[in-house]
Design a protein around this motif. Sequence first.
Motif, PDB file in Angstrom:
ATOM      1  N   ARG A 135       0.830  -1.205   0.000  1.00  0.00           N
ATOM      2  CA  ARG A 135       0.000   0.000   0.000  1.00  0.00           C
ATOM      3  C   ARG A 135       0.868   1.260   0.000  1.00  0.00           C
ATOM      4  NH1 ARG A 135      -5.158   0.970   2.212  1.00  0.00           N
ATOM      5  NH2 ARG A 135      -5.104  -1.086   3.198  1.00  0.00           N
ATOM      6  N   MET A 136       1.877   1.306   0.894  1.00  0.00           N
ATOM      7  CA  MET A 136       2.729   2.479   0.995  1.00  0.00           C
ATOM      8  C   MET A 136       3.564   2.679  -0.277  1.00  0.00           C
ATOM      9  SD  MET A 136       1.912   3.808   3.828  1.00  0.00           S
ATOM     10  CE  MET A 136       3.185   5.062   3.848  1.00  0.00           C
ATOM     11  N   TRP A 137       4.074   1.578  -0.828  1.00  0.00           N
ATOM     12  CA  TRP A 137       4.892   1.705  -2.056  1.00  0.00           C
ATOM     13  C   TRP A 137       4.051   2.265  -3.201  1.00  0.00           C
ATOM     14  CZ3 TRP A 137       5.360   0.457  -7.086  1.00  0.00           C
ATOM     15  CH2 TRP A 137       6.627   0.570  -7.666  1.00  0.00           C
ATOM     16  N   MET A 138       2.826   1.738  -3.336  1.00  0.00           N
ATOM     17  CA  MET A 138       1.963   2.207  -4.425  1.00  0.00           C
ATOM     18  C   MET A 138       1.669   3.702  -4.274  1.00  0.00           C
ATOM     19  SD  MET A 138      -1.991   1.190  -5.294  1.00  0.00           S
ATOM     20  CE  MET A 138      -2.594   2.335  -4.031  1.00  0.00           C
ATOM     21  N   ARG A 139       1.310   4.132  -3.065  1.00  0.00           N
ATOM     22  CA  ARG A 139       0.950   5.531  -2.852  1.00  0.00           C
ATOM     23  C   ARG A 139       2.150   6.456  -3.086  1.00  0.00           C
ATOM     24  NH1 ARG A 139      -3.034   5.575   2.514  1.00  0.00           N
ATOM     25  NH2 ARG A 139      -4.714   4.327   1.566  1.00  0.00           N
TER      26      ARG A 139
ATOM     27  N   PRO B 271       2.739   9.240  -9.381  1.00  0.00           N
ATOM     28  CA  PRO B 271       3.120  10.657  -9.501  1.00  0.00           C
ATOM     29  C   PRO B 271       2.053  11.573  -8.899  1.00  0.00           C
ATOM     30  CG  PRO B 271       3.502   9.504 -11.571  1.00  0.00           C
ATOM     31  CD  PRO B 271       2.748   8.555 -10.690  1.00  0.00           C
ATOM     32  N   GLU B 272       2.515  12.685  -8.364  1.00  0.00           N
ATOM     33  CA  GLU B 272       1.605  13.620  -7.699  1.00  0.00           C
ATOM     34  C   GLU B 272       0.525  14.148  -8.654  1.00  0.00           C
ATOM     35  OE1 GLU B 272       1.327  14.454  -4.556  1.00  0.00           O
ATOM     36  OE2 GLU B 272       2.957  13.107  -3.986  1.00  0.00           O
ATOM     37  N   ASP B 273       0.945  14.378  -9.905  1.00  0.00           N
ATOM     38  CA  ASP B 273      -0.027  14.927 -10.848  1.00  0.00           C
ATOM     39  C   ASP B 273      -1.034  13.896 -11.328  1.00  0.00           C
ATOM     40  OD1 ASP B 273       1.895  13.483 -12.192  1.00  0.00           O
ATOM     41  OD2 ASP B 273       1.831  14.722 -13.986  1.00  0.00           O
ATOM     42  N   ARG B 274      -0.828  12.640 -10.962  1.00  0.00           N
ATOM     43  CA  ARG B 274      -1.765  11.581 -11.360  1.00  0.00           C
ATOM     44  C   ARG B 274      -2.630  11.131 -10.182  1.00  0.00           C
ATOM     45  NH1 ARG B 274       0.251   9.188 -16.040  1.00  0.00           N
ATOM     46  NH2 ARG B 274      -1.789   8.173 -16.166  1.00  0.00           N
ATOM     47  N   LYS B 275      -2.405  11.726  -9.028  1.00  0.00           N
ATOM     48  CA  LYS B 275      -3.202  11.354  -7.862  1.00  0.00           C
ATOM     49  C   LYS B 275      -4.517  12.136  -7.863  1.00  0.00           C
ATOM     50  CE  LYS B 275       0.673  10.162  -4.825  1.00  0.00           C
ATOM     51  NZ  LYS B 275       1.393  10.495  -3.563  1.00  0.00           N
ATOM     52  N   PRO B 276      -5.563  11.565  -7.239  1.00  0.00           N
ATOM     53  CA  PRO B 276      -6.828  12.303  -7.135  1.00  0.00           C
ATOM     54  C   PRO B 276      -6.682  13.492  -6.192  1.00  0.00           C
ATOM     55  CG  PRO B 276      -6.941  10.244  -5.898  1.00  0.00           C
ATOM     56  CD  PRO B 276      -5.648  10.206  -6.650  1.00  0.00           C
TER      57      PRO B 276
ATOM     58  N   GLN C 276      -3.755   0.078  -9.807  1.00  0.00           N
ATOM     59  CA  GLN C 276      -2.669   0.922 -10.287  1.00  0.00           C
ATOM     60  C   GLN C 276      -1.645   0.000 -10.950  1.00  0.00           C
ATOM     61  OE1 GLN C 276      -2.581   4.224 -10.218  1.00  0.00           O
ATOM     62  NE2 GLN C 276      -4.474   4.471  -9.025  1.00  0.00           N
ATOM     63  N   ILE C 277      -1.130   0.398 -12.107  1.00  0.00           N
ATOM     64  CA  ILE C 277      -0.302  -0.476 -12.927  1.00  0.00           C
ATOM     65  C   ILE C 277       1.087   0.120 -13.076  1.00  0.00           C
ATOM     66  CG2 ILE C 277      -0.136  -1.678 -15.147  1.00  0.00           C
ATOM     67  CD1 ILE C 277      -3.230  -1.126 -15.394  1.00  0.00           C
ATOM     68  N   PHE C 278       2.120  -0.730 -12.872  1.00  0.00           N
ATOM     69  CA  PHE C 278       3.510  -0.307 -13.010  1.00  0.00           C
ATOM     70  C   PHE C 278       4.244  -1.296 -13.904  1.00  0.00           C
ATOM     71  CE2 PHE C 278       2.156   1.748  -9.187  1.00  0.00           C
ATOM     72  CZ  PHE C 278       2.922   2.897  -9.057  1.00  0.00           C
ATOM     73  N   ASN C 279       5.286  -0.809 -14.563  1.00  0.00           N
ATOM     74  CA  ASN C 279       6.248  -1.669 -15.258  1.00  0.00           C
ATOM     75  C   ASN C 279       7.532  -1.575 -14.462  1.00  0.00           C
ATOM     76  OD1 ASN C 279       8.207  -2.838 -16.867  1.00  0.00           O
ATOM     77  ND2 ASN C 279       7.296  -2.102 -18.784  1.00  0.00           N
TER      78      ASN C 279
END
Length: 225
Positions: A46-50, A54-59, A68-71
Amino acid sequence: MVIKVFLASSSGSTAIKKKQQDVVGFLEALKVDYTQLDIACNEDNRMWMRQNVPEDRKPTNGIPLPPQIFNEESYCGDYDTFFDAKEDNSVYSFLGLPPPPGSKEVPVEERNGNTHREEEKLQQVADEEEEAQDGEEEEITEEETADKEETAEDETPMEEEEAVEEADEVTEYIQAHAEEEEGQEEEDLQSEEEEELRQLEEEEEAEVQEDEEEDLEETQEEEAE
C-alpha cells in the motif's frame, strides 16, 4: 520487465472489483506476464503504491485507488488510462512493452516517427498558408495605398470646387445684401419725397384757404358800407 498490478482483494467497492477484474482479464488474454500485489493485506504494498504514483496523477484527496499499474518501478497508469489505451489499441505502449509479432498495434518508435512526419507536414502546410497570407496582405496593402492616392487626387479638385462654390455663395450674398440696402434706401428717399410733397400741398391749401377767407371778409365789409 514485469508488470505489477496493485489490487485490493478485500475491497468493498463493486466498481473497484470490476475494474481490477477487467485489467487482470485483459492482461491474461494478451498473455502478458504480470504480478498481482495486494494492498489490502500488505501495508508495504500500500505504501509503495501511494509513494510511487506521480503527484499529478493522484486524485484530489491524494490517495490513489486500485487498480494501479507499473512496469517494474515505472508508473503506467490507473484504470482510466488503461481503458483509454485499450480503446486506442495501444495497451503495449501503455505498459511500456514491445508489441508481439502479428499485433495490430504500431510500435512506439514507428508511431513517434509517423507523428514526427505528420508534424513536419502540418508545419509545412502552415508555413505555406502563412506565406500565402503574407502575399495577400501585401497585395491588399498596395491596393489600399493606391486607392488612398487616387482618393486624395480626387478629393483635391473637389475641395477646390467646394472653395470656389463657397466664395461664389459669399459674393452672391454680399451682392444681394447690397441690393437690398439700395432698395431700402430708395424706398426711404421716395417716402421722404412723398412726405415733403404732402406737406407742400397742405401748406398751399392752407394759403389758398386764407386768401379766400380774406377775400370773403373784404367783400362783407364793402357790402356793409
